[in-house]
Each structure stands twice: as structure tokens, then as C-alpha cells.
Motif scaffolding. Sequence first.
Motif, mmCIF file in Angstrom:
data_model
loop_
_atom_site.group_PDB
_atom_site.id
_atom_site.type_symbol
_atom_site.label_atom_id
_atom_site.label_comp_id
_atom_site.label_asym_id
_atom_site.label_seq_id
_atom_site.Cartn_x
_atom_site.Cartn_y
_atom_site.Cartn_z
ATOM 1 N N PHE A 43 -9.408 -4.639 0.836
ATOM 2 C CA PHE A 43 -9.977 -5.275 -0.344
ATOM 3 C C PHE A 43 -9.057 -6.322 -0.958
ATOM 4 C CE2 PHE A 43 -11.932 -1.137 0.166
ATOM 5 C CZ PHE A 43 -13.275 -1.475 0.175
ATOM 6 N N SER A 44 -8.062 -6.763 -0.142
ATOM 7 C CA SER A 44 -7.119 -7.766 -0.648
ATOM 8 C C SER A 44 -7.807 -9.071 -1.006
ATOM 9 C CB SER A 44 -6.051 -8.052 0.401
ATOM 10 O OG SER A 44 -5.468 -6.861 0.829
ATOM 11 N N PHE A 45 -8.960 -9.341 -0.342
ATOM 12 C CA PHE A 45 -9.619 -10.631 -0.589
ATOM 13 C C PHE A 45 -10.066 -10.788 -2.041
ATOM 14 C CE2 PHE A 45 -13.100 -7.842 0.589
ATOM 15 C CZ PHE A 45 -14.094 -8.193 -0.297
ATOM 16 N N PHE A 46 -10.191 -9.656 -2.777
ATOM 17 C CA PHE A 46 -10.546 -9.770 -4.194
ATOM 18 C C PHE A 46 -9.479 -10.551 -4.959
ATOM 19 C CE2 PHE A 46 -13.556 -6.196 -3.507
ATOM 20 C CZ PHE A 46 -14.677 -6.836 -4.006
ATOM 21 N N GLY A 47 -8.239 -10.476 -4.493
ATOM 22 C CA GLY A 47 -7.173 -11.281 -5.090
ATOM 23 C C GLY A 47 -7.510 -12.758 -5.000
ATOM 24 N N GLY A 48 -8.004 -13.178 -3.818
ATOM 25 C CA GLY A 48 -8.375 -14.575 -3.629
ATOM 26 C C GLY A 48 -9.501 -14.987 -4.554
ATOM 27 N N LEU A 49 -10.466 -14.080 -4.760
ATOM 28 C CA LEU A 49 -11.583 -14.404 -5.659
ATOM 29 C C LEU A 49 -11.097 -14.500 -7.102
ATOM 30 C CD1 LEU A 49 -14.409 -12.218 -4.090
ATOM 31 C CD2 LEU A 49 -13.842 -14.599 -3.660
ATOM 32 N N ALA A 234 1.334 -11.900 7.800
ATOM 33 C CA ALA A 234 2.674 -11.359 7.967
ATOM 34 C C ALA A 234 2.876 -10.070 7.174
ATOM 35 C CB ALA A 234 3.711 -12.395 7.543
ATOM 36 N N LEU A 235 2.067 -9.852 6.136
ATOM 37 C CA LEU A 235 2.349 -8.748 5.213
ATOM 38 C C LEU A 235 1.283 -7.655 5.175
ATOM 39 C CD1 LEU A 235 3.721 -10.848 2.224
ATOM 40 C CD2 LEU A 235 5.037 -9.684 3.960
ATOM 41 N N VAL A 236 0.029 -7.967 5.540
ATOM 42 C CA VAL A 236 -1.011 -6.934 5.519
ATOM 43 C C VAL A 236 -1.579 -6.798 6.939
ATOM 44 C CG1 VAL A 236 -1.649 -7.307 3.110
ATOM 45 C CG2 VAL A 236 -2.834 -8.567 4.895
ATOM 46 N N PRO A 237 -2.297 -5.694 7.221
ATOM 47 C CA PRO A 237 -2.866 -5.536 8.562
ATOM 48 C C PRO A 237 -3.796 -6.687 8.920
ATOM 49 C CG PRO A 237 -3.030 -3.489 7.321
ATOM 50 C CD PRO A 237 -2.544 -4.524 6.366
ATOM 51 N N ALA A 238 -3.890 -6.991 10.219
ATOM 52 C CA ALA A 238 -4.647 -8.165 10.666
ATOM 53 C C ALA A 238 -6.093 -8.116 10.199
ATOM 54 C CB ALA A 238 -4.578 -8.274 12.182
ATOM 55 N N GLY A 239 -6.715 -6.933 10.190
ATOM 56 C CA GLY A 239 -8.123 -6.820 9.804
ATOM 57 C C GLY A 239 -8.376 -7.360 8.411
ATOM 58 N N SER A 240 -7.542 -6.937 7.449
ATOM 59 C CA SER A 240 -7.728 -7.389 6.064
ATOM 60 C C SER A 240 -7.477 -8.881 5.951
ATOM 61 C CB SER A 240 -6.784 -6.652 5.120
ATOM 62 O OG SER A 240 -6.203 -5.566 5.732
ATOM 63 N N ALA A 241 -6.452 -9.382 6.665
ATOM 64 C CA ALA A 241 -6.145 -10.809 6.598
ATOM 65 C C ALA A 241 -7.294 -11.624 7.168
ATOM 66 C CB ALA A 241 -4.850 -11.108 7.347
#
Lengths: 282, 299
Positions: A43-49, A234-241
Motif C-alpha cells: 500500500f506504499s502507493f498511497f504515499g504517492g497519491l 531499492a527499498l521496498v519489495p519489487a511487487g509494491s514498487a
Amino acid sequence: MTVKVEVVEGGVPHTKIMVAGIVASLVCLYLSYLNVLTNTEMFSFFGGLAVVSALIWGSHTIKVLCSYGIGTGVPSAGMISFGSGVIAMLLATKFGIVAPIAALIIGVVVGVILGYLSNEVLNMKIPAMIQSLTELAVVGAFTLMGFAVLMTGGFTFTSLTTGSITILGVALPSFQVTFIGGSLIATAFLLGALAVQHPFNACLGPGWTQDRMLMCAAECGFLSMFVAAIMSFALVPAGSAIISTIIGLIGWAYTYCKYMGLSKRDAASWLDAKPIPEVEGH
Amino acid sequence: MNNIVFGIGITALIGALAAVAGAAEDTESNIGSQGDPNSQVQLAPQMGYIHRIFNKAIAGEPPAYGLWIVLGAGLAWSFMAMQLNAVLAIVLGSVLAVFVQGVYATTAYVGRTASLKKFGQPIYVDILKSMTTVTMAHAFIAIFCTVTLCYLMNAALGHPFPLPLLGFVWGIALGAAGSATGNPYYGKERQYQNQKFGAGVPIAQSGNIVRYAEAGERNSLDNGFFTAKLGGPASGVCFGLIVFLELWRTILFENISAGWGAIIIGVLMILVFTIIDRYIEVWGRKTYGPYAKPEEAKS
């Protein structure tokens, strides 16, 4: 310097954009807490939003501030936004789960102090100064926090300063490969600082229109989200990135096409390889 | 001793990279009318002088180049953290940074021009296509060289800062060098070739920039050609000297009294340059300029 050159006429009022920006950024930052609840980093993409919504609000604040005849100050407004925002954001990350709200409060405090200094001590006497600098400090803090979430998956100080490095198949804890230790925060700083000032800087002029500028802000936000998502590999798993990258790319392509369409709508004419048109008197 | 020889070799290489970066940076920014010349390009249509000059205002050069370089460096750092080869990482990082630069350039041009509707300034799609690609090519050279020199500082000279932070510092320095050295040629003289040399810009002539070329109408590629000849190399020498002398004094003198040697040499260099600059300025005024002493106000 206190002569107001142009006002926001028609369109969405600034207060509405401000409230929407605060709420949307806070909600997005807190939605990223699903990472902790589900023990993933999907759910890291919520940061981008959160970055996109904060930037849309920030670009409109710059429009309000820079309507008071400080045309050349547009890029510097972006710089002070993030210069004050980085203080609020870094301090706020020490507060654990309440970090986004702490960023809001500390941002307000830093912004009010800076606004007071520039209006009363430096004697700029610009009516919108204190409120605008306060808003910009919060925008800077939210945007940096959004980038931090996007790249690391969390907004706490621990998640920004602890990473791991794999040497010969063994994972070792490392400060070097982190958001702060690797100075990715410097990249986030300038990505945000240029993205927040660019929309108004690019659209200023007698033919300024609000929807075009806000579309440009969304475009800058998604573009920054896209490149930040690539850094997040570089910092989170490839799937989330990958999720963040795809969302960033799709959002950027959509807003870019929209922005080009709006510019075509607003332009005097849209010519391809034509000479300078004849203008009366020259 | 070996260390010092190695350090000086790397310093020379970094200086050469910096010179190339400076030249490419100034050419790029002048094709885009960024920095100093921008206000007049923006003003011209408002005074009735419709033109075909590219106008991509993305902040001033120092913040803009700060972003391109820090982005290239940040991406390269990430790719290296993913165990990618350094050369490949730097190239990929620079390519993505140039993509961002190109997008910013197009949005700046169409946005600024669309806001000039009142004055009839059209958006030229051919300008957008041909100038953006040329600025992207030059920006790639500038970004690649600068990120590489940051990487060399970090990896070969053992600079303690991580790559993105070095990119931040040197990106802003690169933009500042190009903005201060290269732009005045374009902004002060080339835009006003139709005015008396060295006369400044009279208010009545504001916005009356040169819009026609040797053949046909001038566009920003003509400015790129001109910059590549004079302003670009001058910026290259400037940025190259900044980077080279900075590292040179550190490598040679940092062992003298725990680092103070390098600082003292730095202060001495600033003094020497101040004297040289003052001499050149006075000589230039006397030789070329119609700079008369301001007359006392007549009552």
C-alpha cells in the motif's frame, strides 16, 4: 509590493482546495498504514497519491501568494515550502502513528513563525503571506512524508533509517541503504520543490486558467510519483514498487494528455511549422 | 604519495567531465531561454513582438539543474543498491532524469504560451518537437557527466556524502555556473543585437528582441548554435575550474594541520580570483563600454 495584480476569479475557491488537500493527503497517508496492518508493503502507493493531492493544494497556494506581484518569487516559494516542510516532516516522524497529524501541527507552527518573520521583521507586508507560508510548510511536510511512504513503505523515523543490505546472500542491517542514510530525502526535496512551483510558474500570465494549472500540478505530482516509485525498487519489495510505478505512469499519461488538451483550448492558436503571424502595427 | 597522484588523476578527470557538463548545460538552458533571457522572451509578445523562440521556464537554472542532477544521482544510487553495474546505473538514471526534464520543458512551453492568448502568441508544435528533443540531448550530456563526477568523488576519492546529496550540491553549482557565466551573452547581447553594443536595454526597447535570423525567422536552435560557440565553453571552463580547484586544494593540502591547510588555500584562491576579476572588469569597461561617469544631477 502590496498591490494585488490579479485575483482568483471564478473556479473553485481556495479554501475548498485547501480543505480537500489536507483531508486527501491525511487520508492517503493513513491508508498507507495498511502496510503495517497487513504486514506487507503493497500500500506504499498511497504515499504517492498523498504527494499528488498535497501538490495540487500547494500549487494553488502559490498562485494566491504570488498574485501579490512577486512574479520572480515563484520558484523560491517552492523552496521555502520544502525548506520549512523538511523540519516539520523529520520531527513528526518521531511521533509514530500520529506522524501525519504531527506534521500538520509542526508545519503550521513553523509556517506561522516564518510568515511572521517575513511580514513583520523583513517588512514585506503581503496580506496573504502568513497564511500562505503556513500552508506551504504543511504542503512541504505532507509531500516529503508521502515520498517517504512511497519509497520505504512507512512514515516512522525507524522505517526511514533502517534498511538491509544483502552481502553474499546474507541480509545485514544497514543505515546506508535507507531513505535518510542514502539521502534519497534530497531527491524527494527537489522533486517536490520543483513540482509545487512549476504549475503556477508554467501557467502564469494574463490568460491563466485554474483548471489548466491544477491539471499541470497533478501531472507534476504523478511524474514525481513515477520516478520516486522507480527509486523505491531499492527499498521496498519489487511487487509494491511495480504497483506504484504503474499507478504513477498511468496517472501521468492521463493528466499529461488532459493538460495538453486544456492548453490547446486556451492557446491563441496551435500552429505547426508556420511563420510569425502578422500583427497590426509591427 | 601514490594516493596523492591517484587523487590528482581523478581530479583531472572530474574537472574534464565538469567542463563538458558546463558547456552542455548552458547550451541546453539557452535553447530553452531559461534564466536571464527568459523575462524578455516572455515579455516580447506582450509588447507586440510575436516570436518563434522556445520559452521553457522551469524555475531558475540552479533549482532546475539541482533537480535533474539529484534525480539522476538518486536513480543511479537506487540502481546501484539493486546491485546494478555502476556505468549502467548512471546511464539509466540519467535517461530517466532527462525524461522528466523533457516533460517539464513541454509543459512549461505550452503553459506559458497558452497564457499569452490575449497577445496572439501561437503555440508552435514544430518548435515544441524540435527544441525539446535538442534540449533533452544536451541535458543528458550535462546530467550524465555531473552524476559521473559525483560518483567518482564518492567512490574513488572517498567523499563521505552519499551520491544523491553530492548530486544536490553539484547540481545547484552547475546551474549557478551556467546561469552566471553563459546566460549574459544571450540575455544581454544576442537578444539585443539591434541595439548599441554594451548600452543595456532602454525601457522603450523592452521586449524588442531579435526575432529574425540570417535567413528566415530565428528560433532557439540559432541560439544554441551561438551558445555552443561562446557561452557554452565559457560556462564549461567556469564549472570545470570550480570543481577542479575545489578538489585540487582538498587533495593536496588537506593533510596540512588537520584540514586547515585546504581551507587556507581556499581563502587565498578566492582572494586571487577577486583581484583578477576586478582587473578584468575595469579593463573591459575602459576598453569597450560607453560607461561614462554618472553626471551630477543638474538643478
